[in-house]
Enzyme design. Structure first.
Site, PDB file in Angstrom:
ATOM      1  N   ASP A   1       0.827  -1.208   0.000  1.00  0.00           N
ATOM      2  CA  ASP A   1       0.000   0.000   0.000  1.00  0.00           C
ATOM      3  C   ASP A   1       0.863   1.261   0.000  1.00  0.00           C
ATOM      4  O   ASP A   1       1.969   1.254   0.552  1.00  0.00           O
ATOM      5  CB  ASP A   1      -0.910  -0.022   1.235  1.00  0.00           C
ATOM      6  CG  ASP A   1      -2.104   0.908   1.069  1.00  0.00           C
ATOM      7  OD1 ASP A   1      -2.300   1.439  -0.038  1.00  0.00           O
ATOM      8  OD2 ASP A   1      -2.834   1.108   2.062  1.00  0.00           O
TER       9      ASP A   1
ATOM     10  N   ASN B   1     -10.578  -3.217  -6.531  1.00  0.00           N
ATOM     11  CA  ASN B   1      -9.764  -2.241  -7.277  1.00  0.00           C
ATOM     12  C   ASN B   1     -10.355  -1.879  -8.650  1.00  0.00           C
ATOM     13  O   ASN B   1      -9.960  -0.887  -9.261  1.00  0.00           O
ATOM     14  CB  ASN B   1      -8.321  -2.739  -7.468  1.00  0.00           C
ATOM     15  CG  ASN B   1      -7.481  -2.645  -6.209  1.00  0.00           C
ATOM     16  OD1 ASN B   1      -6.544  -3.406  -6.022  1.00  0.00           O
ATOM     17  ND2 ASN B   1      -7.807  -1.701  -5.320  1.00  0.00           N
TER      18      ASN B   1
ATOM     19  N   ILE C   1      -7.008  -5.351   6.977  1.00  0.00           N
ATOM     20  CA  ILE C   1      -6.548  -6.434   6.107  1.00  0.00           C
ATOM     21  C   ILE C   1      -7.253  -6.399   4.745  1.00  0.00           C
ATOM     22  O   ILE C   1      -6.911  -7.163   3.846  1.00  0.00           O
ATOM     23  CB  ILE C   1      -6.597  -7.836   6.756  1.00  0.00           C
ATOM     24  CG1 ILE C   1      -7.951  -8.163   7.321  1.00  0.00           C
ATOM     25  CG2 ILE C   1      -5.517  -7.981   7.790  1.00  0.00           C
ATOM     26  CD1 ILE C   1      -8.044  -9.622   7.768  1.00  0.00           C
TER      27      ILE C   1
HETATM   28  C1  FPP Z   1      -1.927  -0.010  -3.522  1.00  0.00           C
HETATM   29  O1  FPP Z   1      -1.441   1.317  -3.445  1.00  0.00           O
HETATM   30  C2  FPP Z   1      -1.318  -0.723  -4.658  1.00  0.00           C
HETATM   31  C3  FPP Z   1      -1.980  -1.347  -5.667  1.00  0.00           C
HETATM   32  C4  FPP Z   1      -3.453  -1.406  -5.753  1.00  0.00           C
HETATM   33  C5  FPP Z   1      -1.269  -1.980  -6.793  1.00  0.00           C
HETATM   34  C6  FPP Z   1      -0.086  -2.794  -6.389  1.00  0.00           C
HETATM   35  C7  FPP Z   1       0.552  -3.329  -7.603  1.00  0.00           C
HETATM   36  C8  FPP Z   1       1.888  -3.339  -7.842  1.00  0.00           C
HETATM   37  C9  FPP Z   1       2.907  -2.857  -6.898  1.00  0.00           C
HETATM   38  C10 FPP Z   1       2.382  -3.920  -9.119  1.00  0.00           C
HETATM   39  C11 FPP Z   1       2.710  -5.383  -8.938  1.00  0.00           C
HETATM   40  C12 FPP Z   1       3.126  -5.970 -10.216  1.00  0.00           C
HETATM   41  C13 FPP Z   1       3.158  -7.301 -10.505  1.00  0.00           C
HETATM   42  C14 FPP Z   1       3.566  -7.744 -11.841  1.00  0.00           C
HETATM   43  C15 FPP Z   1       2.795  -8.322  -9.552  1.00  0.00           C
HETATM   44  P1  FPP Z   1      -2.471   2.519  -3.611  1.00  0.00           P
HETATM   45  O2  FPP Z   1      -2.603   2.828  -5.057  1.00  0.00           O
HETATM   46  O3  FPP Z   1      -3.753   2.164  -2.941  1.00  0.00           O
HETATM   47  O4  FPP Z   1      -1.726   3.668  -2.864  1.00  0.00           O
HETATM   48  P2  FPP Z   1      -2.421   4.854  -2.032  1.00  0.00           P
HETATM   49  O5  FPP Z   1      -3.134   4.230  -0.877  1.00  0.00           O
HETATM   50  O6  FPP Z   1      -1.260   5.701  -1.613  1.00  0.00           O
HETATM   51  O7  FPP Z   1      -3.348   5.572  -2.979  1.00  0.00           O
END
Ligand code: FPP
Length: 261
Positions: free
Chosen positions: A35, A83, A210
């Protein structure tokens, strides 16, 4: 850089386990809620998606470290069933990112003995991504190194409902006796069938939830929350999580075996 740029037998660099960690008390399975990508990007005046791109690098680092330090499974929450409600551009970016990372890294995953699986309702993903996932799963399924589970279009409640449905169908068809359904039978219907439960859950960015992740499997996991934003998660942050884990007494609902009274 390859996904696991470090291996031992091929004269490549191995990331040595920090001395403060007890090698005999490492978690066998680590799960991560990655996150803070959006906040990381915002703090730099970048579009949110750049945070996801940087997040891939943090994931590669974490996989390499877990593999080198002797952790046998890493499960990452890459895309939840919730998402899809994000702006279309961000969802499309993430799907394309998963595709390009898989295309780019599959050879090194295969070479370096990583066994990759994608857990979730994969039928809803773009067809091209589904093909890449099937190919990656097939090409790595005999590998004997770290098991790398990528939860994609994954939701814990959805997984539980699907498992209940499958058992109900098997009962209706006379294949199983509903009176005999137990935890072992139930687990076999989950996306994680055959995998051990996580010992440690790490959540970055300071959130203490979670978020519908591995609701069944996390029953007895130790939880480590860090303020570090996912793209900044590195060997120091992983070490801190493991040191925290090693400071806990796991009782699984029983009593501390070392307690004197
Ligand atoms: C949450 O941060 C993150 C995600 C929803 C995406 C996570 C995906 C990756 C790191 C890419 C993984 C790649 C592979 C190929 C497995 P957020 O966007 O909710 O952050 P925020 O809470 O600061 O807005």
């Amino acid at each position: 850089m390859s996904l696991l740029s470090a291996t031992n037998t091929n004269q490549q660099k191995v990331c040595t386990r920090p001395q403060g960690l007890d090698p005999l008390r490492l978690p066998a399975h680590v799960a991560v809620i990655m996150d803070g990508n959006g906040r990381w990007a915002k703090a730099r005046g970048l579009p949110r998606v750049m945070g996801h791109r940087a997040g891939v690098e943090a994931l590669k680092t974490t996989l390499r470290l877990c593999s080198d330090w002797g952790i046998s499974a890493l499960t990452a929450y890459a895309f939840s069933t919730e998402n899809w409600s994000r702006p279309g551009d961000e969802v499309n970016f993430l799907m394309t990112l998963f595709e390009s990372v898989l295309q780019r890294e599959l050879d090194s995953l295969e070479r370096e003995q990583v066994q990759i699986k994608f857990l979730g309702d994969l039928k809803a993903l773009p067809k091209q991504l589904q093909k890449l996932i099937a190919d990656a799963t097939e090409r790595t399924n005999k590998n004997v190194g770290i098991r790398f589970n990528v939860c994609t279009n994954y939701g814990g409640r959805h997984e539980l409902v699907l498992a209940a449905k499958k058992l109900a169908q098997r009962s209706c068809q006379g294949e199983i006796d509903p009176a005999l359904i137990d935890e072992k039978m139930f687990e076999k219907e989950l996306f994680t069938a055959g995998e051990i439960d996580p010992d440690l859950l790490i959540r970055t960015s300071g959130e203490r939830r979670i978020s519908n992740f591995l609701l069944w499997q996390l029953a007895y996991a130790e939880i480590h929350v860090t303020d570090v934003l996912w793209p900044d998660f590195d060997s120091v942050a992983l070490t801190n999580a493991l040191v925290d884990y090693q400071s806990r007494t796991r009782r699984f609902g029983g009593l501390d075996p070392m307690a004197t009274n």
